[in-house]
Structure formats: structure tokens, C-alpha cells
Design a protein around this motif. Structure first.
Motif, mmCIF file in Angstrom:
data_model
loop_
_atom_site.group_PDB
_atom_site.id
_atom_site.type_symbol
_atom_site.label_atom_id
_atom_site.label_comp_id
_atom_site.label_asym_id
_atom_site.label_seq_id
_atom_site.Cartn_x
_atom_site.Cartn_y
_atom_site.Cartn_z
ATOM 1 N N VAL A 1 -8.410 -60.701 1.854
ATOM 2 C CA VAL A 1 -9.754 -60.260 2.244
ATOM 3 C C VAL A 1 -10.234 -61.174 3.364
ATOM 4 O O VAL A 1 -10.220 -62.395 3.216
ATOM 5 N N TRP A 2 -10.626 -60.570 4.461
ATOM 6 C CA TRP A 2 -11.164 -61.315 5.602
ATOM 7 C C TRP A 2 -12.637 -60.963 5.773
ATOM 8 O O TRP A 2 -13.012 -59.781 5.687
ATOM 9 N N LEU A 3 -13.456 -61.959 6.013
ATOM 10 C CA LEU A 3 -14.893 -61.757 6.178
ATOM 11 C C LEU A 3 -15.251 -61.866 7.651
ATOM 12 O O LEU A 3 -14.850 -62.819 8.330
ATOM 13 N N ASP A 4 -15.995 -60.886 8.114
ATOM 14 C CA ASP A 4 -16.441 -60.878 9.499
ATOM 15 C C ASP A 4 -17.956 -60.646 9.510
ATOM 16 O O ASP A 4 -18.418 -59.511 9.346
ATOM 17 N N PRO A 5 -18.737 -61.717 9.641
ATOM 18 C CA PRO A 5 -20.192 -61.541 9.577
ATOM 19 C C PRO A 5 -20.721 -60.552 10.612
ATOM 20 O O PRO A 5 -21.647 -59.790 10.342
ATOM 21 N N GLY A 6 -20.113 -60.515 11.778
ATOM 22 C CA GLY A 6 -20.544 -59.565 12.795
ATOM 23 C C GLY A 6 -21.874 -59.941 13.413
ATOM 24 O O GLY A 6 -22.522 -60.913 13.031
ATOM 25 N N PRO A 7 -22.323 -59.140 14.372
ATOM 26 C CA PRO A 7 -23.581 -59.457 15.066
ATOM 27 C C PRO A 7 -24.812 -59.278 14.183
ATOM 28 O O PRO A 7 -25.834 -59.923 14.397
ATOM 29 N N ASP A 8 -24.731 -58.357 13.219
ATOM 30 C CA ASP A 8 -25.866 -58.101 12.330
ATOM 31 C C ASP A 8 -25.751 -58.996 11.107
ATOM 32 O O ASP A 8 -24.886 -58.808 10.252
ATOM 33 N N ARG A 9 -26.624 -60.001 11.015
ATOM 34 C CA ARG A 9 -26.535 -60.957 9.910
ATOM 35 C C ARG A 9 -26.864 -60.330 8.566
ATOM 36 O O ARG A 9 -26.558 -60.898 7.525
ATOM 37 N N ARG A 10 -27.483 -59.167 8.609
ATOM 38 C CA ARG A 10 -27.824 -58.520 7.332
ATOM 39 C C ARG A 10 -26.640 -57.750 6.771
ATOM 40 O O ARG A 10 -26.735 -57.187 5.675
ATOM 41 N N GLU A 11 -25.530 -57.731 7.511
ATOM 42 C CA GLU A 11 -24.372 -56.963 7.063
ATOM 43 C C GLU A 11 -23.122 -57.834 7.157
ATOM 44 O O GLU A 11 -22.925 -58.548 8.118
ATOM 45 N N LEU A 12 -22.312 -57.765 6.121
ATOM 46 C CA LEU A 12 -21.081 -58.533 6.039
ATOM 47 C C LEU A 12 -19.913 -57.560 6.076
ATOM 48 O O LEU A 12 -19.775 -56.702 5.202
ATOM 49 N N HIS A 13 -19.068 -57.695 7.117
ATOM 50 C CA HIS A 13 -17.926 -56.787 7.287
ATOM 51 C C HIS A 13 -16.699 -57.392 6.625
ATOM 52 O O HIS A 13 -16.382 -58.562 6.850
ATOM 53 N N LEU A 14 -15.991 -56.597 5.798
ATOM 54 C CA LEU A 14 -14.814 -57.062 5.091
ATOM 55 C C LEU A 14 -13.588 -56.285 5.559
ATOM 56 O O LEU A 14 -13.632 -55.052 5.685
ATOM 57 N N LEU A 15 -12.515 -57.012 5.800
ATOM 58 C CA LEU A 15 -11.244 -56.421 6.224
ATOM 59 C C LEU A 15 -10.200 -56.657 5.145
ATOM 60 O O LEU A 15 -10.068 -57.765 4.627
ATOM 61 N N THR A 16 -9.446 -55.612 4.819
ATOM 62 C CA THR A 16 -8.305 -55.719 3.915
ATOM 63 C C THR A 16 -7.138 -54.975 4.564
ATOM 64 O O THR A 16 -7.334 -54.259 5.553
ATOM 65 N N PRO A 17 -5.930 -55.122 4.041
ATOM 66 C CA PRO A 17 -4.785 -54.477 4.705
ATOM 67 C C PRO A 17 -4.934 -52.981 4.911
ATOM 68 O O PRO A 17 -4.382 -52.431 5.865
ATOM 69 N N GLU A 18 -5.655 -52.282 4.023
ATOM 70 C CA GLU A 18 -5.738 -50.827 4.152
ATOM 71 C C GLU A 18 -7.164 -50.286 4.143
ATOM 72 O O GLU A 18 -7.344 -49.077 4.278
ATOM 73 N N GLU A 19 -8.140 -51.151 3.986
ATOM 74 C CA GLU A 19 -9.537 -50.699 3.941
ATOM 75 C C GLU A 19 -10.410 -51.630 4.757
ATOM 76 O O GLU A 19 -10.134 -52.832 4.867
ATOM 77 N N GLU A 20 -11.467 -51.044 5.327
ATOM 78 C CA GLU A 20 -12.518 -51.818 5.971
ATOM 79 C C GLU A 20 -13.857 -51.310 5.435
ATOM 80 O O GLU A 20 -14.092 -50.102 5.381
ATOM 81 N N PHE A 21 -14.728 -52.225 5.029
ATOM 82 C CA PHE A 21 -16.026 -51.815 4.506
ATOM 83 C C PHE A 21 -17.029 -52.942 4.724
ATOM 84 O O PHE A 21 -16.659 -54.063 5.118
ATOM 85 N N SER A 22 -18.293 -52.631 4.468
ATOM 86 C CA SER A 22 -19.371 -53.589 4.735
ATOM 87 C C SER A 22 -20.233 -53.783 3.491
ATOM 88 O O SER A 22 -20.404 -52.870 2.680
ATOM 89 N N PHE A 23 -20.769 -54.997 3.359
ATOM 90 C CA PHE A 23 -21.720 -55.359 2.302
ATOM 91 C C PHE A 23 -23.093 -55.551 2.949
ATOM 92 O O PHE A 23 -23.197 -56.158 4.011
ATOM 93 N N ARG A 24 -24.116 -55.034 2.271
ATOM 94 C CA ARG A 24 -25.478 -55.274 2.722
ATOM 95 C C ARG A 24 -26.345 -55.553 1.496
ATOM 96 O O ARG A 24 -26.494 -54.704 0.621
ATOM 97 N N ALA A 25 -26.896 -56.774 1.435
ATOM 98 C CA ALA A 25 -27.756 -57.154 0.308
ATOM 99 C C ALA A 25 -29.184 -56.684 0.570
ATOM 100 O O ALA A 25 -29.541 -56.312 1.697
#
Length: 952
Positions: free
Chosen positions: A274-298
Motif C-alpha cells: 500500500v502506497w500513500l499519496d497525500p496529493g494536492p488536496d490535503r482533505r483527501e488521501l490517495h492510496l495505491l495498490t498493485p491492482e486498485e487505486e482509491f482515496s480516503f476522505r475523513a
């Protein structure tokens, strides 16, 4: 003297040792007895966890007893036993490890509710043991459910004991002076047990939270996620978070995995991938996995920070493979998880990598670096990857239908496809060495079957999108044929030459693998046929035969019902017999395929390498493996995945190669530098030379050594010298550009001068064996006549031969002949012009045309010197006097195959010598060679016995 703190430590250890003994007898032994007959998997798990806890308790007790022993020795002999002998200070890590193992075993039991499950089997027994359990608890606490009491009975003594450790060690630290060496040990021990206190608190709290998690999940997610050793770090029920684009009702961050729960389904992600990419939007956390990409937003910034921090620390902890100590995030604490990692993963999504397992280096959720990819069907790839694709050097094994047979591709790859140089060993026992593009053979390459194959065959030439196309050479050993010419779509197409093992040589046009239209056929006896043919080179249709004696037969040819050749035409016998040299020198291939474009596929990768600026990482892909690497390729797959190129700071690196080119060079030094480069399998020029040597041998070695191809080979060698000089110049230009300089343009005259005087002599030895064989075959008749003349002339003694050659007597070096009283001058041999004879013999000791001409020049100088010595004055011999003397020296030198030597020198000499001194001397040597072939030289009169006095 022992301090009160040391006595307190002794008392603490004694109490804890006794407590552990009571825990074992009052709690663990009854629990184990209750779980000794497991009825299902859960009972077996419970028994296993309790056994692990019992074992860790025994180890902890043994460690405490060891600590007690050191404390007692200190108490009884304080003068002889120092503080540094205490186990708590001498080996705090050992004591720490025993406590950690006990805490982890206890926490596993908490997560699995092992105490509650075991207590249910003897509930009546435990109700009667509450008073005994109360002894283990300070401040009461023996009320409530039995399972809860058991939890407290095993937890409270440990946490209290560790707390007292910290307090007593801190107090002991205060009693020791600042500069005392023991103080450092005490400080270290206090820190260790302070960390242990934090670790125990976090571990036990996580165990309780994890135990509470399982009942809140439905059956399937619980079955997928449950493990006694797994801990819950964060729950979206506590810190809400939404997931896009994936759907998830609940997000669980566990110690080793991230779980997205949706109804009865659960999707888990290994935290190591699992790789974490905070990205430009601090309110969103982008996650990378070998076969999926998704975002977390608290829901709020604070929750976003909690999720990002917890995820980062959990990923780092998973990559380290052990719990952080003393608390999560207390290990190496980077601001973000490392982008490059090394682990294994099996792909599940449909596609190229479906069910394949990759093990190796990763970067941002993509295979990146060195790794191994294995498919269930037996395919595997070992090598370099770039952003998820095979890129760089790699080995691919592909199983064949038959057992134990594989296609093995040892190649360079680009974006998932073979691209660049490679060696492929097929299950059919064929081997391809050459270039690829987009997974197909493309460019120059050699495809060869084993000699044991049913139809052994070898193709050396150009390919286009997997098919033979362009100039190429195919050798069919089973048919005894070699084809040299043009190809298209795997078929002979265009101008071509067919050479047979019987010495027949055909030139014509091919279309779709068939001979079409008229052609030319030369047989070994120099018979010439011009006309049409059948597939097997049988004369068929209209044509003309010219025989070696000059007769011609023109008409229609064909095969009858029986054996032999049938013809109807006109036989012309009126023509005069041609000179033998004119018939033997009929050449094929000239003008059919221009020499300038014949092997451009060999030089194209080199030019691409130069245009790219000679980068070291492309050196092997564009120029091929060097000799040592190729040997290792066949020997070890593991070696292939390593760095096979020379270290960039080594003598063979491109930086060193280019720097060497910039050294100021005198002609002699430049020649030596080029010689070293061409002889090295690591140098780009050396790689080029070795490759063109393969093409030359494929065309002109073996039964391809046909005299009618001599001029084709000779012009090819000269062209290679021109192309290699251009290659040297292009490398020099790159070297100068790196220094901010430019290379001056080279005019045609200067280029030809350098090619013939510098490059050709250096490359000629690589082709000399095959080339000189062609000259031998082409001039065999002349050399045979010359050999007969030499044999006959060798019967003459020196003086008689000088007389026979009409050498003027005043030029005879008679003083060189040493006579005994029993010798006559007419019988003395091999004395006159001996220095010139020995000098001329050195012409066979070099392959360099320039050096051969220099030998000839020194031979002329030796003749002149001998004559000047005889005359007692300097004398320049006119041609009338020089030629017979030179014939004498040539006859005594007995140089084999002199005709082949002369013609090779003539063809390969520097054009600047034409019309000069060297040309004059070579012409004189040619005259001698031709004169020795004449009838009067081949059949001279028998030498008579002339008395020595007759010569005076």
C-alpha cells in the motif's frame, strides 16, 4: 555496600517470581487441563494459545530467577560483585525479550477469548477459586465474570511489576554519580523498561479493542480477517472516513492489512503493498495498490491526519516485519513510507498478469527494479522491471507442450516486450542471437539449428517483424547449399547467389523462394552457363554454355526421360582458347546488392547508440553481450539478473572509453589505441568487429569458400574498414561534444587515407583466413604453374641460375660463395643474395598489405646493397638488370601461393601508392611471378656440370 534500591529490586524480583509460580499453578495449569480435549478448531486454537502462554510464562520465570541470582550475589558480596553484574543492567534486552513474549502471548489469548472459553468448561471450579485469584490482584478486583477475573489475574501482576522496575531503576540512577561508568547502564535499563511499560499498555489495549471487533462483524468478513495475532489499529466507526471509488461501509486498519468491508464481502490489502499519496488536496488521501487505486476522505481535518499518520506508521511497521517498540511509530519514523520496497504479490485481476506471482522490488505499487514473475502455467520471467512492465535485461522461460522443454529468452525488454539484443534458446533446439523489436525478431540476427536437427540450417542476416527480410545468408547443410542474397517475408526474394557443396555457383533472381528468369551458373571447372534453370539448378530452357577452352554451346536445354542432359543448339569451336586467368576470374554478385547497404542492420544499433549519446545503460541492449557475459548466460540464470555490464567507474565503462578517445594521438599511438579497442569484446568497436566477422564467416567459410565470390568478399572487407572508421569518428564526436567541442569535418581524401593506412590493416586480420582462402582458390592455376617453375629453378645452383637468367656476370656476388678444395663453384647453392632472399620470405609473416609492401621495398634495398658491394660503388639498377635479379631472389625465397599474395596486396593496398614506388616494386614482383610461369621456366634445360674455371 548495597543500596536500599538494590534491596528493593531483590524483593521485587522475589515477589514477582513467586507470583509467576502461583499464576502457573492457580490459573494456567487448570486452564490447560480444561482445554486438553479440543472438540473443534476453536478449541484447538484455544489450547495452542494457552500452551504458548504457559511456555512464555516459564521463560519469564526463568529470566526472573536468573535476575534474582545476580541480585543475591551482589547483596552477599557487594565488594566483589559490582552493579554491572546485575542481569537487569548487564543484559536488559534479554530481560525485555522475555517480558515482550509473555505480553504478546497474553494478548493473543485476549483477542481469541481463550480464558473465557476455557473457563466455561469448569465454571463451577472457578467460582470456588475466586479467593485464591484475589491473592494475585492488588486492590481487589476478583468480582465479575470468571473470564474477566482471569484476564486481570494474568495482566495486573505483570504491569505492576514493570512499573516498579521503572521506579526503582530511576531511584537507583539518582544514587550514582554522573561520571560513574555504571550510571550509563542504569540509565539504559531504565529507558528499556520505560519503553516496555509503554509497549505493554499499547499491546494490551489493542488486544482488547481487537477482541471487541470480531463480534461486530458478520460471519464472512470475520472468517477472512480473524487471527489471534492480528491487531486492530483504527476503525472507521471511531474515526469516520469515506472511500472512493470503491464502496465500503467500514474501514479497518489492522497491523498487517487494510480491510474494506461492504456487507458480507471484504476486500483486504497487504500493507507492504500500500502506497500513500497525500496529493494536492490535503482533505483527501490517495492510496495505491498493485491492482486498485482509491482515496480516503475523513469528515474533518483531524480525522484525516489520524488516518494518514496511522496508515503511514502501519505500513512502515509491516515493511519492517515486526512491531514498533515501544509504541506504534516509535521505530524509524519517516515522514512517509518508503516508495521502494521488496515483497511478493499474486495478481488476481483478469489480464496479462492474471494469477501470476511477482516477487522482487516495487515502487509506487508497480514492479520496479529486479524481480521474478511466475505464472501457473510454468512461465517465469527473471530480470528488470520498470513501472510494472518488463524493462531492461531479463530471462523468460516458456514451457513447451512436450515434457521438460522450454523456450528460453535471454533478452533486453522495453515496456513489456523484447526489444534490443537477446539470445533465445528454443525447445526445438534452435538458437537465435540478434535483435528484437516489440517482441519479434527485427534487425540483424542469427538463427541456427543444432547439427543433430533433422534439417540443420543456419540463417545470418536481417529480420523485419519476425520474418527474414533484407540481405541474408542461409546455409542448408542437408542439401549442401548456401544462399546469399535478398529475402522478403521469410522467402528468398530478389537478387541472390546459390553456392553448392559441389562447387557450383549460381546468380539470378528469386521470387517467393523460386528461381525466376535468366541467371548465371559457374561450375568448378569455370564452365559458364547463362540462361534459365530448374529448382535444383539443372539447365532448363534457352541458354548458352561457354566452356573453359572457349567453345560455346547455345540452344535449348532440358532433361530427357533417361539420365543426362538433352540439348538442341549450335556448338561454336572457332573461338580462340581464353587465357586461364580470364576464365578463373569470373565473379558473381557484383552490383547485385550494393556493398554499402549489405550489412547496415549490423551498424544501425551502433548508430542508435551514438545518437543517444552513448549511455551506459543502453550499451548491452544495442551492442550485444560481450563474450564473458554470453558464456555466463548459458551457465547461470541467477547471474543474468545481476548487473553484467562493467562498473561505470571501471576501465571498460563508456566514460572511460570516451575519455580514452580524447587523448592526443600521434599516428603510431592512435593505431595502437584502435588496435586495443578492436581487440576488446567490451569496446563498442570491438563488438562491431566481432559481429561483422560472423557475417563474413557465414558467407565465405566452409563450402561458401567459392572462388567466384572473391571480389564480393574483398569489397566487403574494404567497406567494413570504411564503416568502422566512421564508427570511430562518431564515438569521437560524442566524446568531444561532452567536452563542449566539435569534430572537424573529414574530406573524402583524408578519410580514404585513414581507412587504408590505419583501419584496414587493423581489421584485415579478422577476415584474413576466409579472404585469403578465396584468393588461393581463385589463383590456384597460376600458383600451380608458378610452383612448377620454382621447383625446376631450384635444381640450379646459384651461379648456373644466374647465368640462366641472363644476369650480367659483373653483378654476381662470387665472393659470397665459400668453396672447399673438393667443391666446384657450379655446385654451390643458396649463398648469392641470401640477405634479400631471407628478407622477401618475411612477406608471408604479416597480413598487412602495407607491411608486405615494406618487405618488398627492403628486399629491393638488399639487392641494391649487394650489387653496390660487388661493384664497389653505389649503383641504381635499371629494370633490365633488376628483373632477372629479382626473379633469382623470388625463386630462392620459394614463397608459397605468391600469386594469391600479390593479388591480395594489389587489391588491399592504399590507393595513394598507385603509380608510386610501392606500385613499381609490386609490378616488378608481378612480372617475376608471370615470368616464372612461362614454359621456358617450367621446362628449363637440365643443368650441365660446368667446371668452376668456366665461370671465370
Amino acid at each position: 555496600m548495597c543500596t536500599p534500591e538494590e534491596r528493593a529490586l531483590l524483593q521485587l524480583e522475589e515477589v514477582f517470581s513467586a507470583t509467576l509460580a502461583r499464576v502457573n499453578s492457580l490459573v494456567l495449569q487448570p486452564l490447560l487441563a480444561a482445554a486438553t480435549e479440543p472438540s473443534d478448531a476453536k478449541d484447538r486454537e484455544c489450547l495452542q494459545l494457552l500452551q504458548q502462554l504457559h511456555q512464555s510464562t516459564q521463560q519469564l520465570w526463568e529470566t526472573v530467577e536468573e535476575s534474582l541470582c545476580s541480585l543475591r550475589q551482589r547483596l552477599h558480596s557487594p565488594e566483589s560483585v559490582g552493579l554491572d553484574a546485575l542481569l537487569l543492567l548487564r543484559r536488559p534486552d534479554h530481560v525485555l525479550q522475555a517480558h515482550k513474549e509473555y505480553i504478546e502471548a497474553y494478548a493473543n489469548c485476549v483477542v481469541a477469548q481463550a480464558f473465557q472459553k476455557a473457563a466455561k468448561k469448569q465454571s463451577q471450579y472457578w467460582r470456588g477459586r475466586r479467593k485464591a485469584l484475589r491473592q494475585l490482584l492488588s486492590g481487589g478486583g476478583a468480582e465479575g465474570p470468571v473470564g474477566t477475573v482471569l484476564l486481570q489475574a494474568l495482566r495486573q501482576p505483570l504491569t505492576h511489576h514493570v512499573q516498579q522496575y521503572v521506579l526503582l531503576l530511576l531511584r537507583l540512577q539518582d544514587t550514582i554519580q554522573e561520571d560513574h561508568p555504571t550510571r550509563e547502564l542504569v540509565v539504559r535499563a531504565a529507558v528499556v523498561f520505560g519503553n516496555l511499560q509503554s509497549f505493554a499498555g499499547q499491546e494490551l489495549d489493542q488486544a482488547v479493542a481487537t477482541q471487541a471487533l470480531w463480534p461486530t462483524l458478520s460471519t464472512r468478513p470475520r472468517d477472512v480477517l480473524y487471527s489471534p495475532a492480528r491487531r486492530l489499529l483504527l476503525d472507521s466507526l471511531d474515526v469516520p472516513v469515506s472511500v472512493t471509488p470503491l464502496r465500503a461501509e467500514r474501514v479497518l486498519l489492522l497491523e498487517d492489512a487494510l480491510a474494506l468491508v461492504q456487507g458480507s464481502s471484504v476486500h483486504t490489502f497487504d500493507l507492504k503493498l500500500v502506497w500513500l499519496d497525500p496529493g494536492p488536496d490535503r482533505r483527501e488521501l490517495h492510496l495505491l495498490t498493485p491492482e486498485e487505486e482509491f482515496s480516503f476522505r475523513a469528515k474533518d481535518p483531524q480525522g484525516q491526519v489520524v488516518w494518514q499518520w496511522k496508515l503511514t506508521q502501519a505500513v512502515c511497521q509491516a515493511l519492517r516485519g515486526k512491531k514498533d517498540f515501544p509504541v506504534l511509530g516509535a521505530g524509524v519514523d519517516p515522514s512517509e513510507a518508503p516508495a521502494c520496497r521488496c515483497t511478493a504479490y499474486t495478481f488476481c485481476a483478469e489480464g496479462r498478469l492474471f494469477q501470476a506471482t511477482y516477487e522482487g522490488e516495487w515502487c509506487r505499487a508497480k514492479p520496479h527494479g529486479k524481480g521474478t514473475l511466475r505464472w501457473p502455467d510454468g512461465r517465469n520471467h527473471v530480470g528488470d522491471f520498470y513501472q510494472g512492465l518488463e524493462h531492461g535485461f531479463g530471462i523468460r522461460l516458456v514451457p513447451q507442450a512436450c515434457e521438460d522443454k522450454f523456450d528460453c529468452f535471454k533478452c533486453h525488454w522495453k515496456e513489456g516486450s523484447m526489444c534490443g539484443y537477446g539470445i533465445c534458446e528454443y525447445g526445438t533446439d534452435e538458437v537465435y542471437k540478434g535483435y528484437f523489436r516489440e517482441g519479434l525478431r527485427h534487425g540483424f540476427g542469427v538463427l541456427e539449428s543444432t547439427p543433430q536437427a533433422p534439417q540443420p540450417c543456419k540463417y545470418t542476416g536481417h529480420w523485419e517483424r519476425g520474418q527474414k527480410s533484407g540481405h541474408g545468408i542461409e546455409e542448408d547443410s542437408s542439401r549442401g547449399e548456401r544462399y546469399i542474397g535478398m529475402w522478403q517475408a521469410d522467402q528468398r526474394h530478389g537478387p541472390g547467389i546459390m553456392v553448392t557443396q559441389a562447387g557450383v555457383c549460381y546468380q539470378g533472381t528469386f521470387q517467393a523462394d523460386k528461381i525466376v528468369g535468366p541467371g548465371t551458373l559457374l561450375s568448378e571447372d569455370d564452365s559458364l552457363y547463362e540462361g534459365t534453370f530448374s529448382r535444383d539448378l539443372t539447365l532448363l530452357g534457352k541458354g548458352k554454355v561457354t566452356f573453359p577452352n572457349g567453345f560455346t554451346l547455345e540452344g535449348s536445354f532440358g532433361g530427357g526421360s533417361g539420365k543426362g542432359l538433352h540439348t538442341q543448339g549450335v556448338l561454336d569451336t572457332a573461338a580462340l582458347p581464353p587465357h586461364p586467368s580470364s576464365t578463373s576470374k569470373r565473379q558473381l554478385g557484383l552490383g547485385a546488392f550494393p556493398v554499402e547497404s549489405r550489412w547496415q542492420g549490423v551498424y544501425s544499433p551502433f548508430r542508435d547508440f551514438v545518437r543517444a549519446g552513448c549511455p551506459g545503460e543502453l550499451r548491452e541492449a544495442l551492442l550485444g553481450f560481450h563474450t564473458q557475459s554470453s558464456r555466463e548466460l548459458r551457465k547461470s540464470q541467477e547471474y543474468l539478473c545481476c548487473d553484467r555490464s562493467c562498473p561505470e567507474d571501471g576501465a571498460g565503462s563508456m566514460e572511460a572509453v570516451l575519455e580514452e578517445l580524447l587523448q592526443p594521438r600521434e599516428p603510431a599511438a592512435l593505431r595502437q589505441s584502435l588496435k586495443k579497442a578492436l581487440s576488446s569484446s567490451l569496446h563498442p568497436l570491438g563488438k562491431l568487429l566481432r559481429t561483422v566477422m560472423l557475417t563474413f564467416q557465414a558467407a565465405y567459410a566452409g563450402f561458401g569458400a567459392n572462388k567466384h565470390l572473391q571480389q564480393l568478399a574483398q569489397e566487403e572487407v574494404r567497406q567494413h574498414a570504411r564503416d568502422l572508421w566512421a564508427a570511430y569518428r562518431s564515438l569521437l564526436q560524442v566524446a568531444l561534444q561532452r567536452k563542449g567541442q566539435t569534430l572537424e569535418d573529414e574530406d573524402a581524401e583524408t578519410r580514404d587515407l585513414q581507412v587504408y593506412s590505419l583501419m584496414l590493416p587493423l581489421v584485415l586480420p579478422s577476415f584474413y583466413s576466409e579472404l585469403f582462402t578465396l584468393y588461393l582458390l581463385l589463383h590456384e592455376r597460376e600458383d600451380n604453374l608458378y610452383g612448377q617453375g620454382i621447383t625446376n629453378l631450384s635444381l640450379f645452383p646459384d651461379t648456373k641460375l644466374l647465368e640462366f637468367l641472363d644476369v650480367q656476370k659483373h653483378l654476381w656476388p662470387l665472393k659470397d660463395l665459400t668453396l672447399t678444395t673438393n667443391q666446384r663453384r657450379s655446385l654451390v647453392q643458396d649463398e648469392c643474395f641470401l640477405s634479400a632472399t631471407e628478407c622477401l620470405q618475411k612477406i608471408m609473416m604479416t597480413v598487412d598489405p602495407q607491411e608486405k609492401l615494406e618487405v618488398l621495398e627492403r628486399t629491393h634495398a638488399e639487392i641494391q646493397a649487394t650489387v653496390s658491394r660487388v661493384l664497389g660503388r653505389e649503383q641504381q639498377l635499371p629494370m633490365d638488370d633488376l628483373l632477372p635479379l629479382l626473379i633469382f631472389v623470388v625463386s630462392r625465397a620459394r614463397i608459397q601461393h605468391l600469386g594469391a599474395e600479390i593479388h591480395l596486396i594489389r587489391d588491399m593496398m592504399d590507393p595513394m601508392h598507385v603509380g608510386g614506388r610501392y606500385d613499381f616494386l609490386l609490378t616488378a614482383l608481378e612480372s617475376c611471378f608471370e615470368h616464372i610461369q612461362t614454359d621456358d621456366m617450367r621446362l628449363p634445360p637440365l643443368p650441365s656440370h660446368v667446371d668452376g674455371g668456366d665461370l671465370r
